[in-house]
Scaffold this active site. Structure first.
Site, PDB file in Angstrom:
ATOM      1  N   SER A 263      32.833  41.235  45.512  1.00 33.24           N
ATOM      2  CA  SER A 263      33.602  40.917  44.318  1.00 33.24           C
ATOM      3  C   SER A 263      34.688  41.944  44.107  1.00 33.24           C
ATOM      4  CB  SER A 263      32.655  40.825  43.120  1.00 33.24           C
ATOM      5  OG  SER A 263      32.918  41.835  42.189  1.00 33.24           O
ATOM      6  N   LYS A 264      35.862  41.418  43.844  1.00 39.35           N
ATOM      7  CA  LYS A 264      37.033  42.270  43.647  1.00 39.35           C
ATOM      8  C   LYS A 264      36.790  43.169  42.431  1.00 39.35           C
ATOM      9  CE  LYS A 264      41.651  43.066  43.714  1.00 39.35           C
ATOM     10  NZ  LYS A 264      42.043  44.164  44.567  1.00 39.35           N
ATOM     11  N   ARG A 265      36.140  42.580  41.439  1.00 45.16           N
ATOM     12  CA  ARG A 265      35.902  43.343  40.215  1.00 45.16           C
ATOM     13  C   ARG A 265      35.023  44.567  40.476  1.00 45.16           C
ATOM     14  NH1 ARG A 265      32.964  40.872  35.810  1.00 45.16           N
ATOM     15  NH2 ARG A 265      32.518  39.257  37.337  1.00 45.16           N
TER      16      ARG A 265
END
Ligand code: GLU
Length: 496
Positions: A263-265
């Site tokens: 996940s980029k987050r």
């Protein structure tokens, strides 16, 4: 009163048939995460393998989340990766438009058609968005589900706000087939009467994708397995319209580790991040292709693939049900191999911005420096640190002059540098061969190993223990004046 079918018949008439048609349907989020890139790649490969059509559709119905420039990332990534689309917002095609926000009227009309067919109903209840999102809403209690259609239409005509909900059968089961996961059956009572058309007239994703996939003639729907649980509702929609269900290809997620999805987050790299980290697009694509797909038959053992080879070898049956773990070490291995196999001029072009991060002096040739680096870097980002000594000789440790294998220590090094200085000054042919031949002949004349002469010269010129290239290449690139300056500095440092 029943609907005029002219519009729907015209829409049906536009749908191309007879060929494989796949679509990549990203939402413009502003970046391309690895899972998305893989979906795009598999979708493209299925189309290319079958001589079919690859379509780009932008899914921007979630207006609240629009991000400036986000579609540019999609176009740029597809272009860089060579995932060319045959139809799409920028190239057009027989079933345009290809941007969901431009298809708003179509969804409204099809929602009405579905109401007429009994597959959906107008709902006037005030429900909070959160009750809707949590799925806690109990459809059995929805009074609108059983409103006579005439009455509902009259309220709509009178301007009352409404949504359109899918009418899910209360009983029975729905079975759908996925090419990877096989047959999946769910009890209809576990499915909610989801909203298809919102109060603002915009469709939900779950409605829009079914309408678009049908109207665009999509034969294979490739997407992440997070959509598996919605697939029974999609099937019920297709059935209610009387449409053929496409082949579903749900791909398991790309994971950071055995527990977490990438996940980029949470800081996992997107495609753009990987490029900034020095990975080459073809290496990324090759690695990503194998994240969840394995070649079979003759190519079962093959690791390195060109795009045409992938297009030839790719098959849905080779896609794995289990999640794939993204391994940066493995990607690095692929990248190093791609770097080594590049044509020297292509490598020099790719390496140039990284070389110029630390070698600002234009007198030093990029192509000569690149030639030293090609066999010695795994990622382009390894480059700046490896060649920083060209611009500025570091303040190195004298202990670097001591090397057992080369039979050198500080005293030997001083002697070698003092002796070689006039030879360098006298050398006219400052080419790689000229420098090399002079040094070899001089070592022989001195009766020392080549390394006994080369080691101190390289340390004096680079001020580093590990360098790409040896003394000859480094002297050549530095040029005569700078080499002599650095050798004199070495002599001084050694107390000579
Ligand atoms: N717009 C969806 C996404 O970006 C695509 C889902 C699909 O391919 O159906 O996740």
């Amino acid at each position: 009163m029943s609907l005029d079918m002219t519009y729907f018949n015209e829409m049906e008439a536009k749908i191309p048939h007879g060929k494989v048609r796949t679509r990549f349907a990203p939402s413009p989020t502003g970046y391309m995460h690895v899972g998305n890139l893989r979906t795009a790649l598999y979708t493209w490969l299925i189309a290319r393998n079958a001589g079919g059509t690859f379509i780009l559709r932008i899914e921007d119905t979630d207006q609240g989340r629009l991000i400036e420039g986000a579609t540019d990332v999609i176009y740029r990534t597809l272009a860089e990766c060579g995932l060319d689309h045959d139809e799409g917002p920028d190239v057009g095609g027989p079933v345009a438009p290809y941007i969901q926000s431009e298809r708003r009227d179509t969804y409204g009309k099809y929602a009405e058609l579905l109401v007429e067919r009994g597959g959906a109903y107008y709902c006037f209840c005030e429900k909070t968005e959160s009750a809707e999102d949590s799925g806690e809403f109990d459809r059995a209690d929805d009074p609108c589900r059983d409103l006579p259609l005439d009455e509902a239409r009259a309220r709509v005509a009178a301007g009352e706000p409404y949504v359109i909900r899918q009418r899910i059968p209360k009983e029975g089961t729905t079975t759908f087939h996925d090419a990877i996961f096989g047959d999946i059956t769910v009890e209809n009572k576990t499915l909610d009467d989801q909203v298809l058309l919102k109060r603002d007239g915009l469709p939900t994703y779950n409605f829009a994708n079914v309408i678009d996939d049908h109207l665009m003639g999509i034969t294979h729907v490739v997407r992440g397995s997070e959509y598996l649980s919605s697939a029974p509702k999609y099937n019920l929609l297709y059935e209610a319209f009387g449409w053929e269900v496409p082949t579903y290809v749900h791909c398991s997620p790309v994971m950071r580790d055995s527990q977490h999805k990438m996940s980029k987050r949470h800081g996992d790299p997107s495609y753009e991040d990987l490029k900034a980290q020095g990975f080459l697009t073809p290496a990324i694509l090759n690695y990503v292709a194998l994240l969840g797909w394995s070649p079979r038959g003759e190519r079962a053992e093959q690791e390195f693939f060109t795009m045409p080879e992938l297009a030839e070898a790719f098959d849905i049956a080779g896609i794995s049900k289990s999640p794939a773990i993204f391994d940066i070490e493995k990607l690095t291995y692929f990248n190093a191999n791609y770097i080594r196999n590049m044509a020297p001029e292509d490598f020099a072009r790719a390496a140039e911005p990284f070389i110029r991060q630390s070698v600002k002096n234009e007198a030093y040739s990029v192509s000569e420096i690149a030639a030293l680096l090609q066999a010695r870097c795994e990622k382009l980002t390894d480059i700046p640190e490896k060649v920083d000594f060209f611009d500025a000789l570091p303040d190195y440790d004298l202990a670097f002059y001591t090397n057992k294998k080369s039979k050198t220590d500080a005293a030997v090094s001083l002697e070698m540098l003092q002796k070689v200085l006039p030879k360098l000054e006298a050398l006219n042919d400052w080419s790689t061969d000229g420098i090399h031949d002079m040094l070899i002949a001089f070592a022989e004349e001195l009766g020392v190993k080549n390394a006994t002469l080369m080691w101190p010269l390289r340390i004096a010129c680079a001020g580093k223990l590990v360098t790409p290239g040896g003394a000859v290449e480094i002297c050549k690139i530095l040029g005569k004046d700078e080499t002599i300056r650095r050798v004199k500095r070495g002599i001084e440092k050694l107390g000579g």
